[in-house]
Scaffold this motif. Structure first.
Motif, short mmCIF file in Angstrom:
data_model
loop_
_atom_site.label_atom_id
_atom_site.label_comp_id
_atom_site.label_asym_id
_atom_site.label_seq_id
_atom_site.Cartn_x
_atom_site.Cartn_y
_atom_site.Cartn_z
N SER A 33 1.00 -1.17 -0.07
CA SER A 33 0.06 0.09 0.08
C SER A 33 0.89 1.24 0.09
O SER A 33 0.51 2.25 -0.63
CB SER A 33 -0.90 0.25 1.16
OG SER A 33 -0.39 0.17 2.61
N VAL A 41 -1.45 7.18 -5.89
CA VAL A 41 -3.08 6.75 -5.77
C VAL A 41 -3.49 7.25 -4.51
O VAL A 41 -2.64 6.98 -3.53
CB VAL A 41 -3.03 5.18 -5.82
CG1 VAL A 41 -4.43 4.74 -5.81
CG2 VAL A 41 -2.59 4.66 -7.52
N PRO A 42 -4.52 7.68 -4.46
CA PRO A 42 -4.98 8.23 -3.06
C PRO A 42 -5.08 6.88 -2.23
O PRO A 42 -5.20 5.78 -2.61
CB PRO A 42 -6.33 8.64 -3.35
CG PRO A 42 -6.62 8.87 -4.70
CD PRO A 42 -5.48 8.02 -5.40
N GLY A 45 -8.22 5.26 -2.04
CA GLY A 45 -8.32 4.05 -3.22
C GLY A 45 -7.72 3.00 -3.01
O GLY A 45 -7.96 1.89 -3.38
N ALA A 48 -9.64 0.77 -0.39
CA ALA A 48 -10.53 0.14 -1.23
C ALA A 48 -10.08 -1.00 -2.15
O ALA A 48 -10.62 -2.01 -2.17
CB ALA A 48 -11.65 1.23 -1.92
N PHE A 49 -9.01 -0.68 -2.84
CA PHE A 49 -8.59 -1.83 -3.65
C PHE A 49 -8.01 -2.91 -3.03
O PHE A 49 -8.29 -4.15 -3.31
CB PHE A 49 -7.51 -1.32 -4.57
CG PHE A 49 -6.72 -2.31 -5.29
CD1 PHE A 49 -7.40 -2.92 -6.50
CD2 PHE A 49 -5.39 -2.63 -4.94
CE1 PHE A 49 -6.72 -3.69 -7.19
CE2 PHE A 49 -4.69 -3.75 -5.57
CZ PHE A 49 -5.28 -4.40 -6.78
#
Length: 125
Positions: A33, A41-42, A45, A48-49
């Motif tokens: 992450s 990437v936020p 996001g 959630a991914f």
């Protein structure tokens, strides 16, 4: 130093191994992450991914487990049927006795089609 001596039982070793595996998983997830976040990437996001990936993996695991369990149930049922099926005598599907028919008595019999002894009804002249 611990106040009590651990008896190295198999359950203790399994639990310790599972704990080490979980810590390794969390470490790798944080590492991945962080790498994805560093690419722009936020954070929401990425979170959630990762949750979506976990849910897909869980669904796949449940799908495979379901089909393996169903296969096991059918195998056990087939083994049970094979064990409990006793064939006492030859009978037709209604339970009546069947006789073994001689194929020589059929309407379309000819000795050429079978590997039989010569039949006196069909003598070559």
């Amino acid at each position: 130093m611990a106040t009590h001596a651990h008896s190295e039982r198999w359950t203790y070793r399994i639990a310790r191994g599972m704990g080490l595996g979980w810590r390794g998983y969390v470490f790798r997830e944080r590492h991945v992450s962080g790498w994805i976040i560093s690419r722009g990437v936020p954070a929401m996001g990425v979170k959630a991914f990762l949750w979506l990936a976990k849910l897909v993996l869980l669904g796949l695991l449940l799908y495979i487990t379901f089909w393996l369990a169903l296969l096991l149930v059918f195998a056990v049922a087939a083994a049970w049927v094979a064990e409990h099926s006793t064939r006492q005598d030859e009978s037709d599907f209604l339970g009546g006795k069947t006789e073994e028919l001689d194929h020589r008595d059929s309407l379309s019999y000819h000795p050429y089609n079978y590997n039989d002894d010569p039949d006196p009804r069909f003598e070559d002249d």
